[in-house]
Design an enzyme around this catalytic site. Structure first.
Site, PDB file in Angstrom:
ATOM      1  N   GLY A 107      47.068 -55.349  55.326  1.00 30.11           N
ATOM      2  CA  GLY A 107      46.255 -54.940  56.471  1.00 30.11           C
ATOM      3  C   GLY A 107      46.667 -55.528  57.799  1.00 30.11           C
ATOM      4  O   GLY A 107      46.030 -55.279  58.814  1.00 30.11           O
ATOM      5  N   HIS A 108      47.736 -56.298  57.841  1.00 28.47           N
ATOM      6  CA  HIS A 108      48.125 -56.994  59.087  1.00 28.47           C
ATOM      7  C   HIS A 108      49.611 -56.797  59.346  1.00 28.47           C
ATOM      8  O   HIS A 108      50.391 -57.710  59.080  1.00 28.47           O
ATOM      9  CB  HIS A 108      47.803 -58.474  58.966  1.00 28.47           C
ATOM     10  N   PHE A 109      50.083 -55.847  59.838  1.00 30.41           N
ATOM     11  CA  PHE A 109      49.490 -54.562  60.185  1.00 30.41           C
ATOM     12  C   PHE A 109      50.264 -53.478  59.448  1.00 30.41           C
ATOM     13  O   PHE A 109      51.493 -53.594  59.380  1.00 30.41           O
ATOM     14  CB  PHE A 109      49.585 -54.315  61.691  1.00 30.41           C
ATOM     15  N   ILE A 161      53.057 -58.407  60.295  1.00 33.32           N
ATOM     16  CA  ILE A 161      53.196 -59.669  61.020  1.00 33.32           C
ATOM     17  C   ILE A 161      52.320 -60.701  60.320  1.00 33.32           C
ATOM     18  O   ILE A 161      51.157 -60.430  60.017  1.00 33.32           O
ATOM     19  CB  ILE A 161      52.756 -59.519  62.494  1.00 33.32           C
TER      20      ILE A 161
END
Length: 148
Positions: A48-50, A55
């Site tokens: 989820g990041h991203f 990252i």
């Protein structure tokens, strides 16, 4: 002193997916530690990041620094049981994130004790990728002997 992952697992209470130190390449107890985190695309936080632009979250870089600080103050060369101590983080100051950390990077974390008084330690922490500073912070921690 150096520590492999099996030794680190015995030293600190963290485990997957929150263990963010893969090895320690240099440690002078209560003075400094240099640790390594190999950042891979398989890290759960990249989901989820991203999506499409993975990252490493800055807060996890700081957590890796904190884990290196913990190793610095509970490791020893006198054969004492490091599980007899807990480390509690009291503050994080002057945190700066200079460049993104992405899958494939090798994060080198260096922590140095800058001040020690009674059961508290202040650390200056730096994280680098390929000799480029990616993050820095000052961390204050309290070391407490566990009750039997």
């Amino acid at each position: 002193m150096q520590f492999n992952i099996q030794e680190i697992i015995k030293m600190i209470p963290h485990s997957y997916p929150f263990l963010l130190i893969d090895k320690v390449i240099a440690c002078t107890p209560n003075e400094s530690t240099i640790a390594v985190k190999n950042v891979t695309f398989n890290e759960p936080f990249f989901i989820g990041h991203f999506p499409g632009n993975p990252i490493m979250p800055g807060v996890l870089i700081v957590e890796a620094m904190a884990q290196a600080c913990m190793i610095c103050v509970i490791s020893n060369d006198q054969g004492q049981n490091t599980q007899d101590y807990s480390v509690y983080f009291m503050s994080i100051e002057l945190a700066k994130f200079r460049k993104p950390v992405i899958p494939g990077d090798t994060l080198i974390i260096e922590v140095n004790v800058t001040h020690k008084r009674n059961n508290t330690c202040k650390f200056q922490c730096h994280a680098q990728v390929e000799n480029t500073l990616v993050a820095e912070a000052q961390i204050l921690a309290m070391i407490k002997q566990n009750e039997a």
